[in-house]
Motif scaffolding. Structure first.
Motif, PDB file in Angstrom:
ATOM      1  N   LYS A  28       0.824  -1.220   0.000  1.00 21.93           N
ATOM      2  CA  LYS A  28       0.000   0.000   0.000  1.00 21.93           C
ATOM      3  C   LYS A  28       0.853   1.264   0.000  1.00 21.93           C
ATOM      4  N   ARG A  29       2.028   1.214   0.642  1.00 21.43           N
ATOM      5  CA  ARG A  29       2.893   2.399   0.697  1.00 21.43           C
ATOM      6  C   ARG A  29       3.404   2.800  -0.679  1.00 21.43           C
ATOM      7  N   GLU A  30       3.541   1.824  -1.571  1.00 20.37           N
ATOM      8  CA  GLU A  30       3.996   2.121  -2.931  1.00 20.37           C
ATOM      9  C   GLU A  30       2.835   2.316  -3.893  1.00 20.37           C
ATOM     10  N   GLY A  31       1.603   2.266  -3.385  1.00 20.01           N
ATOM     11  CA  GLY A  31       0.426   2.528  -4.209  1.00 20.01           C
ATOM     12  C   GLY A  31      -0.008   1.364  -5.073  1.00 20.01           C
ATOM     13  N   GLU A  32       0.367   0.149  -4.720  1.00 19.01           N
ATOM     14  CA  GLU A  32       0.004  -1.019  -5.523  1.00 19.01           C
ATOM     15  C   GLU A  32      -1.427  -1.448  -5.220  1.00 19.01           C
ATOM     16  N   ILE A  33      -2.153  -1.856  -6.280  1.00 26.14           N
ATOM     17  CA  ILE A  33      -3.563  -2.228  -6.171  1.00 26.14           C
ATOM     18  C   ILE A  33      -3.784  -3.544  -6.893  1.00 26.14           C
ATOM     19  N   LEU A  34      -4.659  -4.390  -6.354  1.00 26.29           N
ATOM     20  CA  LEU A  34      -5.052  -5.610  -7.049  1.00 26.29           C
ATOM     21  C   LEU A  34      -6.050  -5.267  -8.146  1.00 26.29           C
ATOM     22  N   GLY A  35      -6.005  -6.022  -9.236  1.00 28.69           N
ATOM     23  CA  GLY A  35      -6.955  -5.809 -10.313  1.00 28.69           C
ATOM     24  C   GLY A  35      -7.139  -7.068 -11.136  1.00 28.69           C
ATOM     25  N   THR A  36      -8.179  -7.075 -11.955  1.00 30.36           N
ATOM     26  CA  THR A  36      -8.476  -8.193 -12.842  1.00 30.36           C
ATOM     27  C   THR A  36      -8.433  -7.700 -14.284  1.00 30.36           C
ATOM     28  N   VAL A  37      -7.758  -8.438 -15.145  1.00 32.33           N
ATOM     29  CA  VAL A  37      -7.651  -8.057 -16.552  1.00 32.33           C
ATOM     30  C   VAL A  37      -9.002  -8.244 -17.220  1.00 32.33           C
ATOM     31  N   VAL A  38      -9.516  -7.173 -17.823  1.00 30.46           N
ATOM     32  CA  VAL A  38     -10.818  -7.206 -18.491  1.00 30.46           C
ATOM     33  C   VAL A  38     -10.653  -7.551 -19.960  1.00 30.46           C
ATOM     34  N   SER A  39      -9.713  -6.882 -20.641  1.00 26.87           N
ATOM     35  CA  SER A  39      -9.516  -7.164 -22.057  1.00 26.87           C
ATOM     36  C   SER A  39      -8.078  -6.857 -22.456  1.00 26.87           C
ATOM     37  N   MET A  40      -7.674  -7.489 -23.538  1.00 24.57           N
ATOM     38  CA  MET A  40      -6.346  -7.272 -24.106  1.00 24.57           C
ATOM     39  C   MET A  40      -6.497  -6.289 -25.269  1.00 24.57           C
ATOM     40  N   LEU A  41      -5.647  -5.273 -25.304  1.00 21.28           N
ATOM     41  CA  LEU A  41      -5.741  -4.260 -26.349  1.00 21.28           C
ATOM     42  C   LEU A  41      -4.676  -4.431 -27.430  1.00 21.28           C
ATOM     43  N   GLY A  42      -3.642  -5.196 -27.168  1.00 19.05           N
ATOM     44  CA  GLY A  42      -2.528  -5.310 -28.099  1.00 19.05           C
ATOM     45  C   GLY A  42      -1.489  -4.252 -27.793  1.00 19.05           C
ATOM     46  N   ALA A  43      -0.308  -4.393 -28.384  1.00 15.55           N
ATOM     47  CA  ALA A  43       0.803  -3.458 -28.173  1.00 15.55           C
ATOM     48  C   ALA A  43       1.137  -3.325 -26.690  1.00 15.55           C
ATOM     49  N   ASN A  44       1.124  -4.463 -25.976  1.00 16.24           N
ATOM     50  CA  ASN A  44       1.487  -4.523 -24.557  1.00 16.24           C
ATOM     51  C   ASN A  44       0.560  -3.710 -23.660  1.00 16.24           C
ATOM     52  N   VAL A  75      -5.522 -12.209 -12.358  1.00 13.71           N
ATOM     53  CA  VAL A  75      -5.422 -11.250 -11.259  1.00 13.71           C
ATOM     54  C   VAL A  75      -3.996 -10.708 -11.263  1.00 13.71           C
ATOM     55  N   VAL A  76      -3.874  -9.380 -11.246  1.00 17.16           N
ATOM     56  CA  VAL A  76      -2.575  -8.729 -11.356  1.00 17.16           C
ATOM     57  C   VAL A  76      -2.437  -7.639 -10.290  1.00 17.16           C
ATOM     58  N   ILE A  77      -1.199  -7.193 -10.087  1.00 16.43           N
ATOM     59  CA  ILE A  77      -0.941  -6.018  -9.254  1.00 16.43           C
ATOM     60  C   ILE A  77      -0.644  -4.864 -10.193  1.00 16.43           C
ATOM     61  N   VAL A  78      -1.305  -3.723  -9.953  1.00 17.74           N
ATOM     62  CA  VAL A  78      -1.176  -2.536 -10.792  1.00 17.74           C
ATOM     63  C   VAL A  78      -0.628  -1.388  -9.954  1.00 17.74           C
ATOM     64  N   VAL A  79       0.279  -0.614 -10.549  1.00 22.60           N
ATOM     65  CA  VAL A  79       0.757   0.620  -9.924  1.00 22.60           C
ATOM     66  C   VAL A  79       0.231   1.776 -10.776  1.00 22.60           C
ATOM     67  N   PRO A  80      -0.750   2.567 -10.268  1.00 27.32           N
ATOM     68  CA  PRO A  80      -1.277   3.699 -11.041  1.00 27.32           C
ATOM     69  C   PRO A  80      -0.205   4.775 -11.243  1.00 27.32           C
ATOM     70  N   TRP A  81      -0.301   5.449 -12.377  1.00 27.63           N
ATOM     71  CA  TRP A  81       0.623   6.545 -12.646  1.00 27.63           C
ATOM     72  C   TRP A  81       0.273   7.717 -11.741  1.00 27.63           C
ATOM     73  N   GLU A  82       1.281   8.462 -11.320  1.00 32.18           N
ATOM     74  CA  GLU A  82       1.061   9.586 -10.419  1.00 32.18           C
ATOM     75  C   GLU A  82       0.358  10.747 -11.108  1.00 32.18           C
ATOM     76  N   PHE A  83       0.641  10.967 -12.373  1.00 35.01           N
ATOM     77  CA  PHE A  83       0.120  12.139 -13.062  1.00 35.01           C
ATOM     78  C   PHE A  83      -1.150  11.867 -13.846  1.00 35.01           C
ATOM     79  N   GLN A  84      -1.543  10.596 -13.994  1.00 28.79           N
ATOM     80  CA  GLN A  84      -2.750  10.261 -14.740  1.00 28.79           C
ATOM     81  C   GLN A  84      -3.343   9.004 -14.111  1.00 28.79           C
ATOM     82  N   ASN A  85      -4.411   9.148 -13.354  1.00 25.31           N
ATOM     83  CA  ASN A  85      -4.947   8.053 -12.563  1.00 25.31           C
ATOM     84  C   ASN A  85      -5.622   6.973 -13.397  1.00 25.31           C
ATOM     85  N   GLU A  86      -5.979   7.257 -14.648  1.00 22.22           N
ATOM     86  CA  GLU A  86      -6.670   6.266 -15.480  1.00 22.22           C
ATOM     87  C   GLU A  86      -5.703   5.297 -16.142  1.00 22.22           C
TER      88      GLU A  86
END
Length: 108
Positions: A28-44, A75-86
């Motif tokens: 939590k101190r590094e801002g990591e969040i659990l998430g589930t992959v909804v769809s693959m968009l391509g290009a990583n 199920v993955v761990i995601v680190v949101p960007w500081e300047f763009q939360n989406e």
């Protein structure tokens, strides 16, 4: 002296021993969040629905991309960007037994 068991795969425990699953939890101190992959968009890029209710477009860094495959409903761990939360970065993918452990312990 015992002969090695040729039928056992490398890394498997000895027969009769209990299963041991090592699980990395989000920091939590590094801002990591659990998430589930909804769809693959391509290009990583993937769309991930995070535990905080935000759907983020995340990228898979080359370090992760070259070692593991990420698919829908993982199920993955995601680190949101500081300047763009989406948007964010995927830094970890859980295996099946690890997801079971997370559900049992109340993380999911």
């Amino acid at each position: 002296m015992d002969k090695p068991n040729v039928n056992r795969k490398p890394g498997e425990g000895a027969p009769g021993q209990g299963e041991f699953t090592r699980v990395r939890t989000p920091n939590k101190r590094e801002g990591e969040i659990l998430g589930t992959v909804v769809s693959m968009l391509g290009a990583n890029r993937v769309v991930v629905r995070c535990a905080d209710g935000v759907t983020r477009m995340c990228r898979i860094p080359g370090k992760i991309k070259k070692r593991i495959w990420i698919r829908e409903n993982d199920v993955v761990i995601v680190v949101p960007w500081e300047f763009q939360n989406e948007k964010g970065d995927v830094i970890w993918r859980y295996t099946g037994p690890q997801v079971d452990w997370l559900e049992k312990k109340g993380y999911l």
